[in-house]
Design a protein around this motif. Sequence first.
Motif, PDB file in Angstrom:
ATOM      1  N   THR A 155       0.813  -1.216   0.000  1.00 42.12           N
ATOM      2  CA  THR A 155       0.000   0.000   0.000  1.00 42.12           C
ATOM      3  C   THR A 155       0.848   1.269   0.000  1.00 42.12           C
ATOM      4  O   THR A 155       2.000   1.266   0.431  1.00 42.12           O
ATOM      5  N   GLN A 156       0.233   2.339  -0.487  1.00 37.61           N
ATOM      6  CA  GLN A 156       0.860   3.667  -0.460  1.00 37.61           C
ATOM      7  C   GLN A 156      -0.203   4.690  -0.074  1.00 37.61           C
ATOM      8  O   GLN A 156      -1.261   4.750  -0.704  1.00 37.61           O
ATOM      9  N   GLU A 190      -0.522  -7.211  -5.467  1.00 36.73           N
ATOM     10  CA  GLU A 190      -1.283  -6.020  -5.851  1.00 36.73           C
ATOM     11  C   GLU A 190      -0.707  -4.782  -5.164  1.00 36.73           C
ATOM     12  O   GLU A 190      -0.391  -4.804  -3.975  1.00 36.73           O
ATOM     13  N   PHE A 191      -0.561  -3.727  -5.949  1.00 44.08           N
ATOM     14  CA  PHE A 191      -0.108  -2.422  -5.439  1.00 44.08           C
ATOM     15  C   PHE A 191      -1.316  -1.499  -5.366  1.00 44.08           C
ATOM     16  O   PHE A 191      -1.952  -1.210  -6.380  1.00 44.08           O
ATOM     17  N   LEU A 192      -1.628  -1.043  -4.154  1.00 42.40           N
ATOM     18  CA  LEU A 192      -2.807  -0.205  -3.923  1.00 42.40           C
ATOM     19  C   LEU A 192      -2.350   1.166  -3.461  1.00 42.40           C
ATOM     20  O   LEU A 192      -1.869   1.337  -2.337  1.00 42.40           O
ATOM     21  N   GLY A 195      -2.809   7.497  -4.458  1.00 44.37           N
ATOM     22  CA  GLY A 195      -2.627   8.460  -5.529  1.00 44.37           C
ATOM     23  C   GLY A 195      -3.127   7.949  -6.864  1.00 44.37           C
ATOM     24  O   GLY A 195      -3.593   6.813  -6.990  1.00 44.37           O
ATOM     25  N   PRO A 196      -2.998   8.789  -7.910  1.00 43.42           N
ATOM     26  CA  PRO A 196      -3.567   8.457  -9.218  1.00 43.42           C
ATOM     27  C   PRO A 196      -2.626   7.753 -10.178  1.00 43.42           C
ATOM     28  O   PRO A 196      -3.030   7.400 -11.284  1.00 43.42           O
ATOM     29  N   ALA A 197      -1.360   7.557  -9.798  1.00 40.81           N
ATOM     30  CA  ALA A 197      -0.382   7.015 -10.747  1.00 40.81           C
ATOM     31  C   ALA A 197       0.675   6.200 -10.022  1.00 40.81           C
ATOM     32  O   ALA A 197       0.839   6.293  -8.801  1.00 40.81           O
ATOM     33  N   LEU A 198       1.407   5.414 -10.801  1.00 41.11           N
ATOM     34  CA  LEU A 198       2.442   4.554 -10.243  1.00 41.11           C
ATOM     35  C   LEU A 198       3.584   5.362  -9.628  1.00 41.11           C
ATOM     36  O   LEU A 198       4.152   4.979  -8.602  1.00 41.11           O
ATOM     37  N   SER A 220      -3.803  -0.796  -8.453  1.00 37.92           N
ATOM     38  CA  SER A 220      -5.096  -0.157  -8.178  1.00 37.92           C
ATOM     39  C   SER A 220      -4.814   1.235  -7.626  1.00 37.92           C
ATOM     40  O   SER A 220      -4.179   1.366  -6.572  1.00 37.92           O
ATOM     41  N   PHE A 221      -5.271   2.258  -8.328  1.00 34.81           N
ATOM     42  CA  PHE A 221      -5.027   3.633  -7.907  1.00 34.81           C
ATOM     43  C   PHE A 221      -6.262   4.213  -7.224  1.00 34.81           C
ATOM     44  O   PHE A 221      -7.362   3.657  -7.309  1.00 34.81           O
ATOM     45  N   ASN A 222      -6.048   5.330  -6.525  1.00 43.13           N
ATOM     46  CA  ASN A 222      -7.120   5.962  -5.746  1.00 43.13           C
ATOM     47  C   ASN A 222      -7.718   4.982  -4.737  1.00 43.13           C
ATOM     48  O   ASN A 222      -8.911   4.990  -4.450  1.00 43.13           O
ATOM     49  N   HIS A 223      -6.844   4.144  -4.180  1.00 45.06           N
ATOM     50  CA  HIS A 223      -7.205   3.189  -3.131  1.00 45.06           C
ATOM     51  C   HIS A 223      -6.384   3.521  -1.884  1.00 45.06           C
ATOM     52  O   HIS A 223      -5.160   3.313  -1.873  1.00 45.06           O
ATOM     53  N   ASN A 224      -7.035   4.029  -0.855  1.00 47.71           N
ATOM     54  CA  ASN A 224      -6.351   4.452   0.363  1.00 47.71           C
ATOM     55  C   ASN A 224      -6.685   3.499   1.509  1.00 47.71           C
ATOM     56  O   ASN A 224      -7.857   3.335   1.865  1.00 47.71           O
TER      57      ASN A 224
END
Length: 417
Positions: A155-156, A190-192, A195-198, A220-224
């Motif tokens: 996650t990020q 999976e990278f969640l 933010g909107p981009a890698l 998966s972007f916009n996943h907090n």
Amino acid sequence: MSNQHHTLLIIGGGAAGVSVANNMRRQNADIDIAIVEPSEVHYYQPGFTIIGGGAYTLKETTRNEVDLIHPTVTWIKDYAETFHPDDNSVSLRSGDTVSYDYLVVCPGLQLDWDKIEGLKETLGKNNVCSNYSAETVEYTWECIQAIKEGTALFTQPPMPIKCAGAPQKIMYLAADRFRKRGTLDKFNIEFLNAGPALFGVPFFAKALSKVVADYGIKTSFNHNLVAIDGPAKIATFETTDSEGNKQRITKAFDMIHVTPPQSAPDFIKKSPLANAAGWVDVNPNTLQHTKYSNIFGLGDAGSTPNAKTAAAVRKQVPVVVDNILSLENSKDVQGGYDGYGSCPLTTSLSKVMLAEFAYDGKVTPSFPLLDPRKSRAIWWWGKTTGFPWLYWHLMLKGYRIDIPHLECYAKKFMKEE
């Protein structure tokens, strides 16, 4: 309760604080310098990624603070609590007050574990790990070693964070470990990202998308990440669609690497030195405070919109030191910091993509003959051997390491895009 005065007072004894003190001492043998820093241990934080990946040890990243600060610099082993910039003084947790002629504020940032519900209760067990703390980083490697198959989430949180590439660096190291074992096809990785981009710089994001594809990683972007149930191995994410609508979804995991939300330290947020977002409010080029001319800020706690990395600190230190010396000599401060930061992206256990960039995402490589989008073995050597040596033996000791980085170096590679 006691009072003391120093010509230069530095808040924070991390990469920025120690480097400023020792660099200033090399420029001026007589100036009275003090550092306020409560910790007796100093970590080389860029090494945490490869500790988690099993290629480094925590001991290799650790030194005693006392061995890093020049013996002529006063070390005040205490916490800064309250700033009184109109009186040129700082109150400490012990009740002491320290006054100054010049103040440098660089306490780093804080990890907001509490902003993710349930995280503190499960971190370090149930295969819930994080490279972002010395207390938790070794458990990441334990998890990667122990897991044989299943779903691995990485996650990020929302920006800004320390080293924006770190949340995905450990993912690539884990994937390469699985590949070397011959079990990569048994994992769903999976990278969640909230933010909107890698990656924030499109030039490198495009290259990293190929790395992601090579490992079969889902993005998966916009996943907090907002909550985690360790025993049940369920992570809850808040998603945001293109119209700004939010909803919560859950994902099961067998292992999850969590990058915590991060912010300026609370004592900075509530101080008169902070901007509306809580960071030390400084000019992005001179690093001088926007209101108090004898105060400077650098490192992770600063308001400058650059990547929060040790490489950024290396370029910021001479600007701060030289500007303080200019003020001492009744001269004007000068710009000099262009937002440079470097992010060595560990794309495998043997290669690194060296991403270098400045303000506004300008690509500014230091090695003009090498395509910065290409992962190379030489940068893995840099990550594991060269850069740590530069940190301990040159940067922290106050030597200036100036390798030119220029936007024009990248132009031929940009044309190939």
